[in-house]
Structure formats: structure tokens, C-alpha cells
Design a protein around this motif. Sequence first.
Motif, mmCIF file in Angstrom:
data_model
loop_
_atom_site.group_PDB
_atom_site.id
_atom_site.type_symbol
_atom_site.label_atom_id
_atom_site.label_comp_id
_atom_site.label_asym_id
_atom_site.label_seq_id
_atom_site.Cartn_x
_atom_site.Cartn_y
_atom_site.Cartn_z
ATOM 1 N N UNK A 166 0.848 -1.195 0.000
ATOM 2 C CA UNK A 166 0.000 0.000 0.000
ATOM 3 C C UNK A 166 0.884 1.246 0.000
ATOM 4 N N UNK A 167 1.913 1.257 0.843
ATOM 5 C CA UNK A 167 2.810 2.416 0.920
ATOM 6 C C UNK A 167 3.471 2.698 -0.433
ATOM 7 N N UNK A 168 3.919 1.645 -1.086
ATOM 8 C CA UNK A 168 4.564 1.811 -2.388
ATOM 9 C C UNK A 168 3.617 2.488 -3.371
ATOM 10 N N UNK A 169 2.358 2.100 -3.351
ATOM 11 C CA UNK A 169 1.387 2.701 -4.263
ATOM 12 C C UNK A 169 1.010 4.125 -3.862
ATOM 13 N N UNK A 170 0.948 4.419 -2.560
ATOM 14 C CA UNK A 170 0.563 5.782 -2.157
ATOM 15 C C UNK A 170 1.632 6.796 -2.533
ATOM 16 N N UNK A 171 2.867 6.340 -2.753
ATOM 17 C CA UNK A 171 3.928 7.258 -3.168
ATOM 18 C C UNK A 171 3.860 7.570 -4.651
ATOM 19 N N UNK A 172 3.123 6.789 -5.408
ATOM 20 C CA UNK A 172 3.006 7.045 -6.843
ATOM 21 C C UNK A 172 2.011 8.171 -7.090
ATOM 22 N N UNK A 173 1.994 8.685 -8.309
ATOM 23 C CA UNK A 173 1.059 9.764 -8.639
ATOM 24 C C UNK A 173 -0.373 9.260 -8.694
ATOM 25 N N UNK A 174 -0.557 7.999 -9.050
ATOM 26 C CA UNK A 174 -1.898 7.399 -9.083
ATOM 27 C C UNK A 174 -2.142 6.693 -7.756
ATOM 28 N N UNK A 175 -2.921 7.299 -6.903
ATOM 29 C CA UNK A 175 -3.179 6.733 -5.574
ATOM 30 C C UNK A 175 -3.959 5.424 -5.704
ATOM 31 N N UNK A 176 -3.681 4.462 -4.811
ATOM 32 C CA UNK A 176 -4.346 3.159 -4.932
ATOM 33 C C UNK A 176 -5.852 3.257 -4.666
ATOM 34 N N UNK A 177 -6.648 2.637 -5.540
ATOM 35 C CA UNK A 177 -8.094 2.652 -5.322
ATOM 36 C C UNK A 177 -8.491 1.747 -4.162
ATOM 37 N N UNK A 178 -9.501 2.164 -3.447
ATOM 38 C CA UNK A 178 -10.098 1.350 -2.383
ATOM 39 C C UNK A 178 -11.524 1.032 -2.819
ATOM 40 N N UNK A 179 -12.039 -0.082 -2.352
ATOM 41 C CA UNK A 179 -13.415 -0.445 -2.658
ATOM 42 C C UNK A 179 -14.241 -0.275 -1.384
ATOM 43 N N UNK A 180 -15.434 0.250 -1.553
ATOM 44 C CA UNK A 180 -16.357 0.464 -0.441
ATOM 45 C C UNK A 180 -17.493 -0.546 -0.560
ATOM 46 N N UNK A 181 -17.738 -1.287 0.514
ATOM 47 C CA UNK A 181 -18.752 -2.342 0.502
ATOM 48 C C UNK A 181 -19.727 -2.137 1.658
ATOM 49 N N UNK A 182 -20.980 -1.770 1.362
ATOM 50 C CA UNK A 182 -21.964 -1.623 2.444
ATOM 51 C C UNK A 182 -22.220 -2.953 3.140
ATOM 52 N N UNK A 183 -22.480 -2.880 4.442
ATOM 53 C CA UNK A 183 -22.830 -4.059 5.238
ATOM 54 C C UNK A 183 -24.148 -3.782 5.966
ATOM 55 N N UNK A 184 -25.265 -3.751 5.247
ATOM 56 C CA UNK A 184 -26.546 -3.394 5.870
ATOM 57 C C UNK A 184 -26.997 -4.355 6.965
ATOM 58 N N UNK A 185 -26.442 -5.566 7.003
ATOM 59 C CA UNK A 185 -26.824 -6.531 8.037
ATOM 60 C C UNK A 185 -25.820 -6.575 9.182
ATOM 61 N N UNK A 186 -24.922 -5.585 9.241
ATOM 62 C CA UNK A 186 -23.940 -5.510 10.323
ATOM 63 C C UNK A 186 -24.681 -5.358 11.644
ATOM 64 N N UNK A 187 -24.349 -6.184 12.621
ATOM 65 C CA UNK A 187 -25.096 -6.193 13.884
ATOM 66 C C UNK A 187 -24.860 -4.948 14.739
ATOM 67 N N UNK A 188 -23.831 -4.178 14.448
ATOM 68 C CA UNK A 188 -23.530 -2.991 15.254
ATOM 69 C C UNK A 188 -24.010 -1.694 14.614
ATOM 70 N N UNK A 189 -24.089 -1.674 13.286
ATOM 71 C CA UNK A 189 -24.478 -0.442 12.594
ATOM 72 C C UNK A 189 -25.015 -0.797 11.212
ATOM 73 N N UNK A 190 -26.291 -0.516 10.969
ATOM 74 C CA UNK A 190 -26.896 -0.842 9.680
ATOM 75 C C UNK A 190 -26.289 -0.043 8.531
ATOM 76 N N UNK A 191 -25.561 1.032 8.844
ATOM 77 C CA UNK A 191 -24.924 1.856 7.816
ATOM 78 C C UNK A 191 -23.437 1.537 7.665
ATOM 79 N N UNK A 192 -22.980 0.450 8.244
ATOM 80 C CA UNK A 192 -21.558 0.087 8.169
ATOM 81 C C UNK A 192 -21.130 -0.066 6.708
#
Length: 131
Positions: free
Chosen positions: A43-69
Motif C-alpha cells: 500500500x505504501x509503495x502505491x501511495x507514493x506514486x502519482x496514481x493513488x491506490x483505489x479502495x473499494x467500499x462495501x456496504x454491510x446493511x446486516x452488520x449487527x452494530x451499525x446498519x450503515x456500516x
Amino acid sequence: IRQAIQRANTLRRPSSELRRIGRVTFSIAGWQYYNGEELIDDIREQTWSTEKPPAQLQPEPKNMYDEYAVSVYWRGNKLGYVPRTHNEEIAVLLALGRELDARIMTLGSRRPNGWRPVQVWVEIVTNGRIE
């Protein structure tokens, strides 16, 4: 979709940075509980490049602690969660089918408790362009 629209109309925080200016930055919550440290050099190697590493966001609507997780992944590896200060709006936007571009921007020093401030930048994408 009806549920997502209802959620959008009843957000816990009526005004949000993401909706207001089209982008938000946050530190990943729960970093120390997942395998991010095993991937830190890659991750560090990629953050030093001009193209920052993409992250994926995954909703967890059935998360027992937070429905908006919303989980944050990098190359299929769970790094933690979007913090509660931003997760509800991001979860609703994703449920509504909005495209969001998420990037890992910076990596801080590891704390004694194992947590590391890993900054993620999220922007709303409109018509194939970041707003």
C-alpha cells in the motif's frame, strides 16, 4: 431503492461534507483488527506514486452494530470501516447506485495500540467524472 430514498431523507446528520462539496477524507476505523499491516509495504509503495491506490467500499446493511456500516477493501482485503461520522451518507449513496471513487491517500505511523491513521479520500463520480 425505496428504503435507500427513505434513508437519504432521514440521515442522522442533515448536512454532510460529501453531499455539500462532493468529497470527504477520513481515517479507516478498525484498521488494527484486519490485515492491513500485512499489506502495508505494498500500500505504501502505491501511495507514493502519482496514481493513488483505489479502495473499494462495501456496504454491510446486516452488520449487527451499525446498519450503515461500510467496509473499506484494497485488492480484496478488508482494511476496516468508514467511520460513523461518514458511513451513513456513503451507505445511502451506494444504495442509491451513486458511483464513488475511493483512494488511499496517506499512511501514518503505527500507534502502540496497533491502529494506524490511513487516510481515504472519497469523491462522488458523475457521468464518468469525479465531481
